[in-house]
Design a protein around this motif. Structure first.
Motif, PDB file in Angstrom:
ATOM      1  N   PHE A 155      59.038 -22.388  -4.105  1.00 50.02           N
ATOM      2  CA  PHE A 155      59.370 -21.339  -5.059  1.00 50.02           C
ATOM      3  C   PHE A 155      58.417 -21.431  -6.239  1.00 50.02           C
TER       4      PHE A 155
ATOM      5  N   GLU B 169      60.111 -18.116 -10.633  1.00 52.46           N
ATOM      6  CA  GLU B 169      61.381 -17.987  -9.914  1.00 52.46           C
ATOM      7  C   GLU B 169      62.372 -19.060 -10.368  1.00 52.46           C
TER       8      GLU B 169
ATOM      9  N   SER C 142      64.786 -14.799  -5.196  1.00 49.40           N
ATOM     10  CA  SER C 142      63.689 -14.782  -4.233  1.00 49.40           C
ATOM     11  C   SER C 142      64.128 -14.181  -2.910  1.00 49.40           C
TER      12      SER C 142
ATOM     13  N   LYS D  39      62.383 -15.055  -0.198  1.00 47.99           N
ATOM     14  CA  LYS D  39      61.875 -15.992   0.796  1.00 47.99           C
ATOM     15  C   LYS D  39      62.984 -16.352   1.770  1.00 47.99           C
TER      16      LYS D  39
ATOM     17  N   LYS E 186      65.432 -21.202   2.326  1.00 49.28           N
ATOM     18  CA  LYS E 186      66.087 -21.644   1.083  1.00 49.28           C
ATOM     19  C   LYS E 186      66.932 -22.865   1.430  1.00 49.28           C
TER      20      LYS E 186
END
Length: 297
Positions: A110, A114, A232, A234, A237
């Protein structure tokens, strides 16, 4: 097959984590069932490599990826290494085995923005669970500790006056980690809230579940996924990504790799170097924008 003796070897001598021991024993049991179907009454210690190769083919045909197959074969390697040490076999059938090729897995950490956005935008009125969740994220990100180390933290492991905490890592190795001053102050507030929420709690652990019990693995994953999803998109995680983020951000800011190695609890620099690909990208960016040979004339 002496599964109990193998379990004691993994637990007491190798000092593997309980989930690792369970995985090894499960893999061994699955292989034993496969081998019995094809090799009759032959003992595992007597099986030739072609039986193992057939199992590998079976695993791949069932849809298992190369990385997962390699992990299962690692369990067998450990078993035959144990048998070799005990003198029950003269050579491991896996002595010449080469792992299946796997693509390099790039884990994207990250960004600093973020993490800053996540930790600076937290509801101070959220009660015990919100405060606990924030401290979970803070400690994983600012110390780089592992998930299991976080779960195992006890109140007695904290020395807030000195600004440090003690963690117990792999093979029961202990190390001392520094606390950022702000994190130390937040921990003091959290502990007061913990004592108010669970005044009669007998658990010595720092982080507790809603019922006042020791925090468990899935709860940590849910906390990380929940809050990182807010800042985020993404896909990955996890607690390990925060550890990866911790190392990458330190290296990007010029931290010495040996120091990062000690903070992470790695036994060799090779383990730490897997975190450097992002810091190298940052160095390339700085190099490209700062070197005089790249300046427009």
């Amino acid at each position: 097959m002496s599964a109990e003796a193998f379990r004691k070897y993994l637990t007491l001598e190798k000092q593997y984590a309980s989930h690792t021991v369970r995985a090894y024993l499960t893999d061994l049991e699955e292989f034993s069932e496969f081998a019995c179907a094809g090799a009759g009454d032959m003992k595992l210690e007597e099986l030739p490599y072609p039986i193992i190769r057939n199992w590998i083919i079976h695993l791949m045909e069932s849809g298992l990826g190369n990385r997962s197959v390699n992990r299962k074969i690692a369990s067998l390697k450990a078993y035959y290494k144990f048998q070799l040490r005990e003198g029950r076999i003269e050579a491991s059938p896996l002595a010449g085995h080469k792992p299946l090729k796997t693509p390099r897995r790039v884990e994207v950490p990250f960004s600093e923005s973020e993490m800053r956005g996540l930790l600076e935008d937290w509801d101070p009125e959220g009660g015990y669970e919100a405060m606990r969740d924030k401290m979970v994220v803070e400690l994983l990100y600012t110390t780089g500790m592992r998930r299991a180390e976080l779960i195992g933290l006890k109140l007695s492991d904290l020395d807030l006056a000195e600004g440090v905490l003690r963690v117990t890592g792999k093979r029961d190795k202990e190390r001392i980690l520094p606390l950022l001053p702000g994190v130390g102050r937040e921990l003091e507030a959290y502990i007061r809230l913990r004592e108010t929420e669970f005044p009669e709690a007998e658990e010595p652990y720092l982080f507790l579940s809603p019922r006042g019990n020791k925090m468990y693995e899935n709860l940590v994953y849910r906390i990380i996924n929940k809050y990182l999803s807010k800042v985020s998109a993404k896909s990955k995680k996890s607690p390990h990504i925060l550890r990866h983020t911790f190392a990458t951000h330190l290296l990007n800011q010029g931290a010495d790799m040996n120091s990062v190695k000690e903070l992470l609890g790695h036994t060799s620099l090779a383990s730490t170097q897997v975190y450097t690909h992002n810091s190298i990208a940052e160095l390339k960016r700085i190099h490209g924008t700062s070197h005089p040979r790249n300046k427009k004339k």
